[in-house]
Design a protein around this motif. Structure first.
Motif, mmCIF file in Angstrom:
data_model
loop_
_atom_site.group_PDB
_atom_site.id
_atom_site.type_symbol
_atom_site.label_atom_id
_atom_site.label_comp_id
_atom_site.label_asym_id
_atom_site.label_seq_id
_atom_site.Cartn_x
_atom_site.Cartn_y
_atom_site.Cartn_z
ATOM 1 N N UNK A 147 0.853 -1.166 0.000
ATOM 2 C CA UNK A 147 0.000 0.000 0.000
ATOM 3 C C UNK A 147 0.902 1.233 0.000
ATOM 4 N N UNK A 148 0.553 2.232 -0.775
ATOM 5 C CA UNK A 148 1.293 3.498 -0.805
ATOM 6 C C UNK A 148 2.803 3.275 -0.887
ATOM 7 N N UNK A 149 3.303 2.680 -1.967
ATOM 8 C CA UNK A 149 4.742 2.393 -2.088
ATOM 9 C C UNK A 149 5.653 3.597 -1.851
ATOM 10 N N UNK A 150 5.301 4.816 -2.306
ATOM 11 C CA UNK A 150 6.219 5.947 -2.093
ATOM 12 C C UNK A 150 6.415 6.314 -0.625
ATOM 13 N N UNK A 151 5.421 5.995 0.217
ATOM 14 C CA UNK A 151 5.509 6.407 1.618
ATOM 15 C C UNK A 151 5.926 5.278 2.554
ATOM 16 N N UNK A 152 5.911 4.043 2.078
ATOM 17 C CA UNK A 152 6.182 2.917 2.971
ATOM 18 C C UNK A 152 7.568 2.993 3.590
ATOM 19 N N UNK A 153 8.604 3.074 2.773
ATOM 20 C CA UNK A 153 9.966 3.081 3.316
ATOM 21 C C UNK A 153 10.264 4.326 4.157
ATOM 22 N N UNK A 154 9.864 5.542 3.739
ATOM 23 C CA UNK A 154 10.072 6.699 4.625
ATOM 24 C C UNK A 154 9.373 6.542 5.973
ATOM 25 N N UNK A 155 8.152 6.014 5.979
ATOM 26 C CA UNK A 155 7.451 5.798 7.245
ATOM 27 C C UNK A 155 8.147 4.740 8.091
ATOM 28 N N UNK A 156 8.635 3.716 7.431
ATOM 29 C CA UNK A 156 9.361 2.652 8.128
ATOM 30 C C UNK A 156 10.620 3.210 8.794
ATOM 31 N N UNK A 157 11.367 4.039 8.068
ATOM 32 C CA UNK A 157 12.577 4.648 8.623
ATOM 33 C C UNK A 157 12.241 5.569 9.791
#
Length: 351
Positions: free
Chosen positions: A25-35
């Motif tokens: 879901x929401x690939x552009x925001x997944x990794x920044x949110x994870x970090x």
């Protein structure tokens, strides 16, 4: 499924859905949110009243990983969430006394009536008339095992642990698929459908493979892996995803407790097929199943996209003794992180 079960198959997904290149879901925001979670997330854990004993390795791994993680804080005022630890076999009365002690001795439970708290219980907690257990069940986040009983799982609040996948065997992804489908009993109850698939040379049907490596080879050379949600053993869904064997989940109802549902678009990494009991028995279930698969994934390009999403998602199903980036433990924490925003009741509103 019984021998008298008539298989009514239909694909939950719309064939007209746009093709996606990511299982998230929401690939552009997944990794920044994870970090952001890695840097910011803080959890305060209460001291358990006695040494903890869990009923499954997944529960134990989650607990030990949490206790050794950088997420813990000794300052409850910094905490986003509070962990309520208790053993799997804790009696109902003891659990009620535990929650009551939190309510009486410390201020944190009463600020949200437990909504910023979470606990681990493989079998889940059922609904109860006791006030303490009502608040624990209705408000706190329950982490249970997959699949869990419908009566003890609250969708959109509770989460499930991904079934254990062996981290010591790196998945080998074969480009050549020798079989259309792989069926392992235990994963699917022996039924008229299984008997029909036995006669189809494109399906590999067996009770149990001789060893782990043989099972992994079966997964890697099969396009689809047949699993039954409900009465069957669906724990193999983790290894199926990791080895690029797209899960075909047979179910009689919508599934709301899939692991990592807040992160993964399951409709992009699995096929959901519904079966219904009807009188009069029936055959031809295998033919209808094959028709669904051919109609939906007859396009090799579409199948490869789904298989690619499946393999990408597979990294999140691995439990490591020492957690690694983006593994099962960290994705469980990410789901808790998404639940950190709660309503804080004014003190005057607390009974």
């Amino acid at each position: 499924m019984s021998p008298n079960t008539h298989i009514s198959l239909f694909f939950f997904l719309s064939i007209s859905l746009p093709v996606l290149s990511s299982p998230y879901f929401s690939p552009p925001t997944f990794l920044p949110n994870y970090q952001n979670m890695l840097k910011s997330f803080k959890i305060f854990t209460y001291t358990p009243p006695q040494p903890l004993v869990f009923s499954t390795p997944a529960e134990s791994l989650f607990f030990s990983s949490l206790m050794n993680s950088s997420y813990l804080t000794q300052d409850p005022e910094q905490a986003h969430l509070f962990f309520v630890p208790f053993s799997s076999a804790t009696p109902t009365r003891s659990l009620s006394r535990l929650v009551n002690a939190l309510r009486t001795d410390l201020p944190f439970w009463n600020r949200t009536l437990g909504a910023d708290h979470f606990y681990v219980s493989c079998d889940g907690i059922g609904f109860n008339s006791d006030r303490n257990l009502v608040e624990l069940k209705k408000n706190s986040v329950q982490i249970s095992c997959f699949p869990t009983q419908r009566s003890s799982f609250v969708p959109h609040k509770d989460v499930t642990l991904p079934p254990l996948a062996d981290p010591h065997h790196a998945p080998v992804i074969n480009e050549t698929k020798n079989y259309l489908g792989y069926v392992k009993y235990g994963a699917v109850k022996k039924s008229s459908l299984v008997n029909e698939l036995r006669d189809d040379q494109d399906f590999l049907v067996e009770r149990q493979p001789s060893d782990v490596l043989t099972c992994e080879w079966r997964l890697s050379v099969s396009k689809f892996c047949l699993l039954e949600y409900g009465d069957g053993d669906i724990s193999g869904i983790s290894d199926a995803v990791r080895f690029g064997c797209v899960p075909v989940v047979i179910t009689d109802r919508p599934i709301q407790d899939l692991p990592l549902m807040d992160v993964l678009r399951w409709q992009e990494i699995a096929v959901f097929v519904r079966w219904e009991n009807k009188s009069g028995g029936g055959s031809g279930g295998a033919k209808r199943l094959r028709h669904v698969l051919d109609r939906t994934y007859g396009d090799e390009k579409r199948y490869e996209e789904v298989r690619g999403s499946c393999v990408t998602a597979g990294q999140h199903f691995v439990w490591n003794e020492e957690p690694q980036p983006l593994d099962a433990f960290h994705l469980m924490m990410y789901q808790l992180w998404l639940r950190r925003h709660t309503i804080r009741y004014a003190r005057s509103e607390v009974a």
